[in-house]
Design an enzyme around this catalytic site. Structure first.
Site, PDB file in Angstrom:
ATOM      1  N   LYS A   9       0.844  -1.196   0.000  1.00  0.00           N
ATOM      2  CA  LYS A   9       0.000   0.000   0.000  1.00  0.00           C
ATOM      3  C   LYS A   9       0.880   1.247   0.000  1.00  0.00           C
ATOM      4  O   LYS A   9       1.697   1.445   0.913  1.00  0.00           O
ATOM      5  CB  LYS A   9      -0.917   0.012   1.231  1.00  0.00           C
ATOM      6  N   LYS A  46     -13.303  -7.564  -7.235  1.00  0.00           N
ATOM      7  CA  LYS A  46     -13.703  -7.808  -5.840  1.00  0.00           C
ATOM      8  C   LYS A  46     -15.165  -8.244  -5.853  1.00  0.00           C
ATOM      9  O   LYS A  46     -16.047  -7.465  -6.222  1.00  0.00           O
ATOM     10  CB  LYS A  46     -13.531  -6.527  -5.022  1.00  0.00           C
TER      11      LYS A  46
HETATM   12 MG    MG Z   1      -6.556  -2.348  -4.259  1.00  0.00          MG
END
Ligand code: MG
Length: 369
Positions: free
Chosen positions: A165, A265
């Site tokens: 991240k 997702k």
């Molecule tokens: Mg992502």
């Protein structure tokens, strides 16, 4: 076969470590999960899960899942759960949009359809690869040193894929990318996930500074328009996940060449039925995929694994095991678990894992025909 009852459970899934999104923008400690049990008139029972990655991340709201199911329940009761397209249409007519509220019902229908057919969901969808899928870590660190430490922690558990991240500070992002690349092992899969944390100018600065590395950046801008504005002005591969919600998004990304990778997702896109169409758009355009839950327990991970197994091995980069990040266990250790950094497709018919109902407690809602 008919759906005779919809039972809804709410369950908190505490995270092992508090989570900060890229740039320290968001922090949360618990995932609010919704589990859905569908009963049928032939005794088959299917389970679905909807667990958004908190409610501050994208437009998905756990209480909204439960409210959505309340609205859709009477349109779903009485339908044949094996006819997933009819259930999908009924939900879309009853409640336009709100894809994340529909995903748990779609998942439970596929679970029942698989059990009825005597096949794992992936095989029912047309054929599931048995090649174990690498699990992507979630490296939410700040400094280069912290990043190395977290990657080492995952490596010790067998992980060969990492989602690092970034997206806080331009100079620090460049330094962290370069540092991770310097310790990257042969065969390791690394994705730099910006989580929308850059302005367009910041994105161009970092991506141009990293062009020699040819690493993949995920969601380098807030919207598809932002990602499109960067397109052609840098030479780094791009993955899109937060902005991949509808089939129209998938079509636009593919047609306009906005990304080389889809991050599909399941809960965000509305479940397996809708996600399978995105998979096909990706395959038709030479786009690779990460396939994962938005969050949740082993049930959500198992659902994503079934879809990932229907992606040809060469086009499936990794999956995710959010279960490794939570401290609650709702399935007594059953279902696909981390084995040397990989998930193996369950061979049981349907989803391949059901929760212990005692672990879930009392339902918050029951709808009956
Ligand atoms: Mg992502």
């Amino acid at each position: 076969m008919k759906i005779t009852r919809i039972t809804v459970y709410q369950h908190d899934l505490p995270l092992e470590h508090p989570y900060w999104l890229s740039g320290g923008r968001l922090k949360f400690e618990v995932l609010d999960a919704t589990f859905v049990r569908l009963d049928t008139d032939v005794g088959l029972v299917g389970w679905g899960e909807g667990t958004p990655w908190g409610h501050t991340y994208v437009a998905a709201h756990s209480p909204g899942i439960r409210a959505g199911i309340e609205t859709m329940a009477r349109f779903v009761l009485g339908l044949d759960p094996r006819r997933v397209l009819e259930v999908e249409r009924a939900m879309d007519l009853a409640l336009p949009g709100h894809l994340y509220a529909k995903a748990p019902i779609d998942m439970a229908c596929w679970d029942i359809a698989g059990q009825a057919a005597g096949l794992p969901i992936a095989d029912l969808m047309g054929g599931g690869s048995r090649t174990p899928r690498p699990i992507a870590s979630s490296v939410g660190a700040k400094t280069a040193e912290d990043t190395r430490e977290v990657i080492e922690r995952y490596r010790a558990r067998g992980y060969v894929a990492h989602s690092v991240k970034i997206g806080g500070d331009v100079e620090r992002d460049i330094a962290r990318v370069r540092d991770v690349e310097s310790i990257r092992r042969p065969g390791e899969i690394v994705l730099y996930d910006v989580n929308r944390g850059w302005s367009r100018a910041e994105a161009l600065q970092v991506m141009r500074a990293c062009e020699d590395l040819q690493v993949t950046f995920e969601q380098p801008g807030e919207t598809l328009d932002d990602v499109a504005a960067l397109s052609g002005r840098h030479s780094c591969p791009v993955s899109v996940d937060e902005s991949l919600v509808t089939l129209q998004d998938a079509a636009r990304i593919a047609r306009d060449g906005l990304a080389e990778v889809f991050g599909i997702k399941l809960n965000r896109v509305g479940g397996l039925t809708k996600a399978a169409r995105m998979r096909d758009i990706a395959l038709a355009h030479g786009i690779d995929m990460f396939v994962m839950a938005t969050g949740g327990s082993v049930l959500a991970d198992a659902e994503a694994l079934h879809l990932a197994a229907t992606v040809p091995d060469h086009a499936c980069r990794a999956v995710w095991a959010c279960q490794d990040m939570i401290t609650a266990e709702i399935a007594g250790g059953r279902g696909p678990r981390n084995r040397e950094g990989h998930l193996h497709l369950p061979e049981e018919p349907g989803l391949g894992v059901h929760p212990d109902q005692e672990a879930l407690g009392d339902p918050v809602a029951v709808y009956e025909a």
